[in-house]
Write a protein that holds these residues in place. Structure first.
Motif, short mmCIF file in Angstrom:
data_model
loop_
_atom_site.label_atom_id
_atom_site.label_comp_id
_atom_site.label_asym_id
_atom_site.label_seq_id
_atom_site.Cartn_x
_atom_site.Cartn_y
_atom_site.Cartn_z
N ASN A 1 -4.50 13.51 -5.79
CA ASN A 1 -5.00 12.25 -5.24
C ASN A 1 -4.13 11.73 -4.10
O ASN A 1 -4.62 11.15 -3.14
CB ASN A 1 -4.97 11.18 -6.34
CG ASN A 1 -6.36 10.83 -6.79
OD1 ASN A 1 -7.34 11.26 -6.17
ND2 ASN A 1 -6.44 10.07 -7.86
N THR B 1 0.09 1.53 -3.84
CA THR B 1 -1.32 1.95 -3.91
C THR B 1 -1.51 3.42 -3.49
O THR B 1 -2.16 4.19 -4.21
CB THR B 1 -2.19 1.02 -3.02
OG1 THR B 1 -1.88 -0.32 -3.37
CG2 THR B 1 -3.67 1.28 -3.24
N ALA B 2 -0.91 3.80 -2.36
CA ALA B 2 -1.10 5.19 -1.89
C ALA B 2 -0.46 6.19 -2.84
O ALA B 2 -0.80 7.37 -2.84
CB ALA B 2 -0.51 5.34 -0.49
N TRP C 1 0.83 -1.21 0.00
CA TRP C 1 0.00 0.00 0.00
C TRP C 1 0.86 1.26 0.00
O TRP C 1 0.68 2.17 -0.81
CB TRP C 1 -0.94 0.00 1.23
CG TRP C 1 -1.92 1.14 1.17
CD1 TRP C 1 -3.09 1.18 0.46
CD2 TRP C 1 -1.79 2.42 1.82
NE1 TRP C 1 -3.70 2.40 0.62
CE2 TRP C 1 -2.93 3.18 1.46
CE3 TRP C 1 -0.85 3.00 2.66
CZ2 TRP C 1 -3.15 4.48 1.92
CZ3 TRP C 1 -1.05 4.29 3.12
CH2 TRP C 1 -2.18 5.03 2.75
N HIS D 1 -5.12 10.93 -0.26
CA HIS D 1 -4.85 9.67 0.44
C HIS D 1 -4.26 9.93 1.82
O HIS D 1 -4.38 9.10 2.72
CB HIS D 1 -3.82 8.82 -0.34
CG HIS D 1 -4.41 8.09 -1.51
ND1 HIS D 1 -3.68 7.77 -2.63
CD2 HIS D 1 -5.65 7.62 -1.74
CE1 HIS D 1 -4.45 7.13 -3.49
NE2 HIS D 1 -5.65 7.04 -2.96
N CYS D 2 -3.56 11.07 1.97
CA CYS D 2 -2.86 11.34 3.24
C CYS D 2 -3.61 12.39 4.07
O CYS D 2 -3.05 12.94 5.03
CB CYS D 2 -1.45 11.83 2.95
SG CYS D 2 -0.49 10.64 2.04
N ASN E 1 -0.86 6.21 -5.97
CA ASN E 1 -1.67 6.19 -7.19
C ASN E 1 -1.35 5.02 -8.12
O ASN E 1 -1.55 5.14 -9.33
CB ASN E 1 -1.48 7.49 -7.98
CG ASN E 1 -2.70 8.37 -7.91
OD1 ASN E 1 -3.73 7.95 -7.38
ND2 ASN E 1 -2.60 9.56 -8.47
#
Ligand code: FA5
Length: 330
Positions: free
Chosen positions: A276, A134-135, A130, A280-281, A137
């Motif tokens: 994006n 994933t995190a 992740w 996420h953060c 993008n």
């Protein structure tokens, strides 16, 4: 012969070895060519096959026990003489070591960015899928993952050896509020190997998040750092590029000469942090913008010292390493 074996075993057990002389007496009595165990082996050869079968094993045990006793006596003798070692004696000559060229360059780079107000951050080399993909993008099956093929942990495919230092961006943005200004040096891993690609290499990540940070700020910071490292005459170029976690994205190359021919070597990827990724953060992309970059320490070291093959860094050839022996940590 069974009785003789038993009797000899008792004699071996009872024999006291207290010094070099008794140890030698033990060897002569039992183990030398004319010693009683060796003589017994000669007798053994003449026995009929059925007796050989039953007596072979105990005879071998006897010999092994005697040999062990003789060997361990040597060991305990060595131990007792260890107390005679003079620990206050000056040691023999030890040639001074030197700092590895990658560490020299890494510390120099850290110094340049610290001078601009960046703080050093770290993250784990064994990373979650992740944080690494994933995190940033790159969800599962995203084609950009192919550019950074890595080593997965067999028992858990959600754990990877990190392919870049960019997951430290994520870890920092999750744990700190803007303004954020960090650099993250560290080791990274990929399935890559040739004269300019190594399966283990080092990157330094940079991240700056604040209000009104622009691409012009990014270029200015990168121009400043290459001039500090390579001097004012360095030739650089920016190429438009693509990273899923920055938009727009670019790569920076530095000109170098190989076999008399001018070439460009890519040293870093960079760009404006994708909204994006900020989301996420938990950072509002309407309020904050930021830039990020990831530079390859090996490539910068190669350019700085004219090293044409990246594999030299890992070979531990002293003729190579000694050339950096006089350099000091900055
Ligand atoms: C990245 O790794 C991105 N994470 C960089 C980045 C960070 C982009 C933040 C945008 C924002 P890339 O795969 O291009 O990008 O690698 C970055 C640098 O690492 C390259 O320019 C090169 O200098 C170095 N590099 C990449 N692969 C290797 C390798 N196998 N051996 C040695 N150096 C490498």
């Amino acid at each position: 012969m069974q009785d003789i074996i038993q009797q000899l075993q008792a004699e071996v057990d009872a024999f006291v070895i207290s010094d070099a002389a008794t140890r030698e007496a033990f060897r002569l009595t039992f183990l030398s060519k004319k010693g009683s165990i060796s003589v017994l082996f000669d007798d053994f050869k003449a026995l009929p096959p059925d007796q050989k079968r039953s007596l072979g094993a105990p005879l071998n045990v006897l010999k092994k026990n005697a040999e062990e006793k003789w060997n361990s006596a040597e060991f305990s003798q060595a131990k007792s003489s260890a107390s005679d070692i003079d620990l206050s004696r000056p040691s023999g000559f030890m040639p001074p070591g030197s700092i590895h060229p990658l560490n020299l360059v890494k510390h120099e780079l850290i110094g340049v960015f610290q001078g601009l107000g960046f703080e050093v951050a770290t993250g784990p080399e064994i990373e979650t899928d992740w944080h690494n993909f994933t995190a940033l993008n790159m969800p599962e099956d995203h084609p950009a993952r192919d550019m950074q093929d890595t080593f997965f942990v067999q028992t858990d495919p959600a754990i990877v050896l990190r392919t870049h230092t960019s997951p430290v961006q994520i870890r920092t943005m999750l744990s700190q509020k803007p303004p954020i200004r960090i650099i993250a040096p560290g080791r990274v891993y990929r399935c890559d190997s040739d004269a300019t690609h190594s399966p283990i290499f080092h990157q330094i990540e940079g991240l700056y998040i604040d209000k009104k940070v622009s691409f012009a700020d990014l270029k200015q910071v990168l121009y400043y750092f290459v001039k500090e490292i390579f001097g004012d005459d360095v030739n650089i170029r920016f190429r438009p590029s693509f990273f899923p976690f920055t938009e727009p994205s670019a790569e920076m190359d530095i000109e170098w000469v190989k076999n008399g021919e001018k070439r460009w070597m890519e040293i870093l990827g960079c760009g404006m942090v994708d909204p994006n990724v900020l989301l996420h953060c938990g950072i509002d992309p309407e309020e904050y913008t930021g830039f990020a970059f990831g530079l390859g320490v090996e490539r910068i070291c190669m350019l700085k010292y004219g090293i044409s093959d990246i594999r030299l860094f890992l070979e531990n050839d002293l003729r190579f390493l000694r050339q950096f022996a006089t350099e000091k940590l900055v």
